[in-house]
Motif scaffolding. Structure first.
Motif, PDB file in Angstrom:
ATOM      1  N   ASP A  59     -11.961  20.169  -0.160  1.00  0.00           N
ATOM      2  CA  ASP A  59     -13.358  20.029   0.265  1.00  0.00           C
ATOM      3  C   ASP A  59     -14.277  19.914  -0.952  1.00  0.00           C
ATOM      4  O   ASP A  59     -14.175  20.690  -1.908  1.00  0.00           O
ATOM      5  N   GLY A  60     -15.158  18.929  -0.916  1.00  0.00           N
ATOM      6  CA  GLY A  60     -16.093  18.715  -2.011  1.00  0.00           C
ATOM      7  C   GLY A  60     -15.528  17.899  -3.156  1.00  0.00           C
ATOM      8  O   GLY A  60     -16.247  17.604  -4.114  1.00  0.00           O
ATOM      9  N   LYS A  61     -14.257  17.516  -3.074  1.00  0.00           N
ATOM     10  CA  LYS A  61     -13.608  16.727  -4.115  1.00  0.00           C
ATOM     11  C   LYS A  61     -13.598  15.249  -3.733  1.00  0.00           C
ATOM     12  O   LYS A  61     -13.583  14.889  -2.550  1.00  0.00           O
ATOM     13  N   THR A  62     -13.575  14.381  -4.739  1.00  0.00           N
ATOM     14  CA  THR A  62     -13.489  12.943  -4.511  1.00  0.00           C
ATOM     15  C   THR A  62     -12.196  12.420  -5.115  1.00  0.00           C
ATOM     16  O   THR A  62     -11.858  12.721  -6.259  1.00  0.00           O
ATOM     17  N   VAL A  63     -11.482  11.625  -4.322  1.00  0.00           N
ATOM     18  CA  VAL A  63     -10.202  11.047  -4.737  1.00  0.00           C
ATOM     19  C   VAL A  63     -10.307   9.530  -4.668  1.00  0.00           C
ATOM     20  O   VAL A  63     -10.780   8.975  -3.666  1.00  0.00           O
ATOM     21  N   LEU A  64      -9.878   8.868  -5.719  1.00  0.00           N
ATOM     22  CA  LEU A  64      -9.826   7.405  -5.746  1.00  0.00           C
ATOM     23  C   LEU A  64      -8.370   6.976  -5.767  1.00  0.00           C
ATOM     24  O   LEU A  64      -7.591   7.432  -6.606  1.00  0.00           O
ATOM     25  N   ILE A  65      -7.997   6.096  -4.822  1.00  0.00           N
ATOM     26  CA  ILE A  65      -6.614   5.630  -4.719  1.00  0.00           C
ATOM     27  C   ILE A  65      -6.607   4.111  -4.751  1.00  0.00           C
ATOM     28  O   ILE A  65      -7.232   3.459  -3.905  1.00  0.00           O
ATOM     29  N   THR A  66      -5.881   3.521  -5.690  1.00  0.00           N
ATOM     30  CA  THR A  66      -5.752   2.061  -5.731  1.00  0.00           C
ATOM     31  C   THR A  66      -4.621   1.624  -4.809  1.00  0.00           C
ATOM     32  O   THR A  66      -3.629   2.328  -4.624  1.00  0.00           O
ATOM     33  N   GLY A  67      -4.794   0.443  -4.217  1.00  0.00           N
ATOM     34  CA  GLY A  67      -3.753  -0.107  -3.355  1.00  0.00           C
ATOM     35  C   GLY A  67      -3.458   0.745  -2.144  1.00  0.00           C
ATOM     36  O   GLY A  67      -2.295   0.867  -1.729  1.00  0.00           O
ATOM     37  N   ALA A  68      -4.473   1.330  -1.549  1.00  0.00           N
ATOM     38  CA  ALA A  68      -4.261   2.263  -0.439  1.00  0.00           C
ATOM     39  C   ALA A  68      -4.392   1.607   0.927  1.00  0.00           C
ATOM     40  O   ALA A  68      -4.574   2.299   1.926  1.00  0.00           O
ATOM     41  N   SER A  69      -4.273   0.290   0.999  1.00  0.00           N
ATOM     42  CA  SER A  69      -4.366  -0.379   2.301  1.00  0.00           C
ATOM     43  C   SER A  69      -3.038  -0.345   3.045  1.00  0.00           C
ATOM     44  O   SER A  69      -2.973  -0.696   4.227  1.00  0.00           O
ATOM     45  N   SER A  70      -1.966   0.079   2.365  1.00  0.00           N
ATOM     46  CA  SER A  70      -0.655   0.129   3.015  1.00  0.00           C
ATOM     47  C   SER A  70       0.260   1.066   2.246  1.00  0.00           C
ATOM     48  O   SER A  70      -0.094   1.571   1.166  1.00  0.00           O
ATOM     49  N   GLY A  71       1.442   1.295   2.797  1.00  0.00           N
ATOM     50  CA  GLY A  71       2.499   2.004   2.097  1.00  0.00           C
ATOM     51  C   GLY A  71       2.164   3.424   1.675  1.00  0.00           C
ATOM     52  O   GLY A  71       1.432   4.154   2.356  1.00  0.00           O
ATOM     53  N   VAL A  72       2.716   3.811   0.537  1.00  0.00           N
ATOM     54  CA  VAL A  72       2.538   5.167   0.018  1.00  0.00           C
ATOM     55  C   VAL A  72       1.063   5.470  -0.230  1.00  0.00           C
ATOM     56  O   VAL A  72       0.593   6.590   0.020  1.00  0.00           O
ATOM     57  N   GLY A  73       0.317   4.483  -0.707  1.00  0.00           N
ATOM     58  CA  GLY A  73      -1.103   4.694  -0.971  1.00  0.00           C
ATOM     59  C   GLY A  73      -1.873   5.095   0.267  1.00  0.00           C
ATOM     60  O   GLY A  73      -2.696   6.020   0.240  1.00  0.00           O
ATOM     61  N   LYS A  74      -1.610   4.416   1.372  1.00  0.00           N
ATOM     62  CA  LYS A  74      -2.318   4.727   2.618  1.00  0.00           C
ATOM     63  C   LYS A  74      -1.929   6.108   3.138  1.00  0.00           C
ATOM     64  O   LYS A  74      -2.788   6.871   3.597  1.00  0.00           O
ATOM     65  N   GLU A  75      -0.632   6.434   3.072  1.00  0.00           N
ATOM     66  CA  GLU A  75      -0.192   7.745   3.534  1.00  0.00           C
ATOM     67  C   GLU A  75      -0.772   8.855   2.666  1.00  0.00           C
ATOM     68  O   GLU A  75      -1.108   9.934   3.165  1.00  0.00           O
ATOM     69  N   THR A  76      -0.911   8.605   1.377  1.00  0.00           N
ATOM     70  CA  THR A  76      -1.546   9.573   0.489  1.00  0.00           C
ATOM     71  C   THR A  76      -3.007   9.763   0.870  1.00  0.00           C
ATOM     72  O   THR A  76      -3.520  10.889   0.899  1.00  0.00           O
ATOM     73  N   ALA A  77      -3.676   8.654   1.179  1.00  0.00           N
ATOM     74  CA  ALA A  77      -5.087   8.718   1.576  1.00  0.00           C
ATOM     75  C   ALA A  77      -5.254   9.540   2.849  1.00  0.00           C
ATOM     76  O   ALA A  77      -6.180  10.359   2.954  1.00  0.00           O
ATOM     77  N   VAL A  78      -4.371   9.341   3.823  1.00  0.00           N
ATOM     78  CA  VAL A  78      -4.436  10.109   5.078  1.00  0.00           C
ATOM     79  C   VAL A  78      -4.279  11.599   4.792  1.00  0.00           C
ATOM     80  O   VAL A  78      -5.051  12.440   5.281  1.00  0.00           O
ATOM     81  N   ALA A  79      -3.276  11.936   3.964  1.00  0.00           N
ATOM     82  CA  ALA A  79      -2.990  13.341   3.678  1.00  0.00           C
ATOM     83  C   ALA A  79      -4.143  14.024   2.951  1.00  0.00           C
ATOM     84  O   ALA A  79      -4.505  15.167   3.269  1.00  0.00           O
ATOM     85  N   LEU A  80      -4.754  13.343   1.983  1.00  0.00           N
ATOM     86  CA  LEU A  80      -5.811  13.968   1.198  1.00  0.00           C
ATOM     87  C   LEU A  80      -7.144  13.998   1.951  1.00  0.00           C
ATOM     88  O   LEU A  80      -7.924  14.944   1.803  1.00  0.00           O
ATOM     89  N   ALA A  81      -7.396  12.978   2.763  1.00  0.00           N
ATOM     90  CA  ALA A  81      -8.604  13.003   3.599  1.00  0.00           C
ATOM     91  C   ALA A  81      -8.519  14.142   4.614  1.00  0.00           C
ATOM     92  O   ALA A  81      -9.519  14.806   4.904  1.00  0.00           O
ATOM     93  N   ALA A  82      -7.318  14.382   5.126  1.00  0.00           N
ATOM     94  CA  ALA A  82      -7.116  15.474   6.088  1.00  0.00           C
ATOM     95  C   ALA A  82      -7.336  16.837   5.442  1.00  0.00           C
ATOM     96  O   ALA A  82      -7.613  17.827   6.128  1.00  0.00           O
TER      97      ALA A  82
END
Length: 308
Positions: free
Chosen positions: A33-56
């Motif tokens: 909470d309160g943190k910002t994460v930048l992920i490149t290539g997050a439209s699919s694959g491992v990047g997208k799953e990482t984005a889901v996990a960290l947004a959650a």
């Protein structure tokens, strides 16, 4: 007897394939909470799953993708699956140093924080060139992320303790870098291997340079996963790889676990970065731990990304 042998052999193959696909899961429940994460290539694959996990986990997640349409679609899916509205998309083409610079200007203007940078995007072994004249693997997998990280390093230091997680691959071990021919672009697989070795050296040297400044650098091998990297190849090759992927690889969600672990775990931070596989530290080949080569690659990369 023949039937019994067949059954035993089949069971052996089944359990072997199941073992091959087994992955550890990140069990750290830390919130972002309160943190910002930048992920490149997050439209699919491992990047997208990482984005889901960290947004959650409560992070504000910036999804950086080359294709604006795919980014928009991914943002909608990530919001839905993570049950978080704090997900935004931004356009970034790592095959263009001009695009990287423009992206960083926009990001620094729009975003007040950057706590975790995840260099996830990667180009498989393809014989093509970036707009700046670099081999596609070198340009996207290494130089694009090298410039991106350096341009955002000031913001990472301001938000310390912060982290940079760079995805690499165990295929780094099949090649060595030729510092006099970084733009090697002859055999697709070897070109890819060299770019992944460059990721390892980059992460190592970044960790050395940022030591004591609040930025921890991790290199992560996510394992063999069922991603969409085959989309750059022929239909026949994609079909063959799909069969092999079903047999040997894990899901992208499983592949994202080590990335998530390095992004959130206090235990990983106490280890001071390094190379991680399956949510734990791993040992690199001796040549990949050469600090002298890492330093020379960093210096060469600085010269290559400087504007003309």
């Amino acid at each position: 007897m023949y039937l019994l042998s067949t059954v035993v052999a089949s069971l052996a193959v089944f359990f072997f394939l199941k073992w091959m696909k087994k992955r550890r899961y990140c069990t750290d429940v830390k919130r972002l909470d309160g943190k910002t994460v930048l992920i490149t290539g997050a439209s699919s694959g491992v990047g997208k799953e990482t984005a889901v996990a960290l947004a959650a986990r409560g992070a504000r997640v910036v999804v950086a993708c080359r294709d604006a349409g795919k980014a928009e679609k991914a943002v909608r899916e990530i919001k839905l699956r993570s049950r978080s509205l704090a997900v935004v998309g931004m356009e970034l083409d790592l095959a263009s140093l001009r695009s990287v610079r423009r992206f960083c200007e926009n990001f620094l203007r729009r975003e007040e924080r950057l706590d975790v940078l995840i260099n996830n995007a990667a180009m498989p072994g393809v014989l093509d060139w970036t707009e700046d004249g670099f081999s596609m693997c070198l340009g996207v997998n290494h130089l694009g992320h090298f410039l991106l990280t350096n341009l955002l390093l000031g913001r990472l230091k301001e938000c310390a303790p912060s982290r940079v997680v760079t995805l690499t691959c165990s295929s780094y071990k099949y090649q060595k870098l030729d510092l006099h021919d970084l733009n090697y672009n002859l055999l697709p697989f070897f070109t890819y291997c060299r770019s992944k070795l460059a990721n390892v050296y980059f992460s190592h040297e970044l960790g050395r340079l940022a030591r004591g400044k609040g930025v921890t650098s991790f290199a992560v091998h996510p394992g063999l996963v069922r991603s969409e990297w085959t989309r750059h190849y022929s239909l026949l090759f994609r079909a063959a790889m799909r069969v092999l992927a079903w047999m040997l690889s894990a899901s992208c969600e499983a592949g994202a676990q080590t990335v998530v672990y390095c992004a959130v775990s206090d235990e990983a931070a106490r280890l001071g970065g390094g190379y991680f596989v399956d949510c734990r530290p791993a040992t690199l080949r001796p040549f990949a731990r050469d600090a002298g080569v890492a330093k020379k690659l960093w210096e060469a990369s600085e010269r290559l990304v400087q504007p003309p």
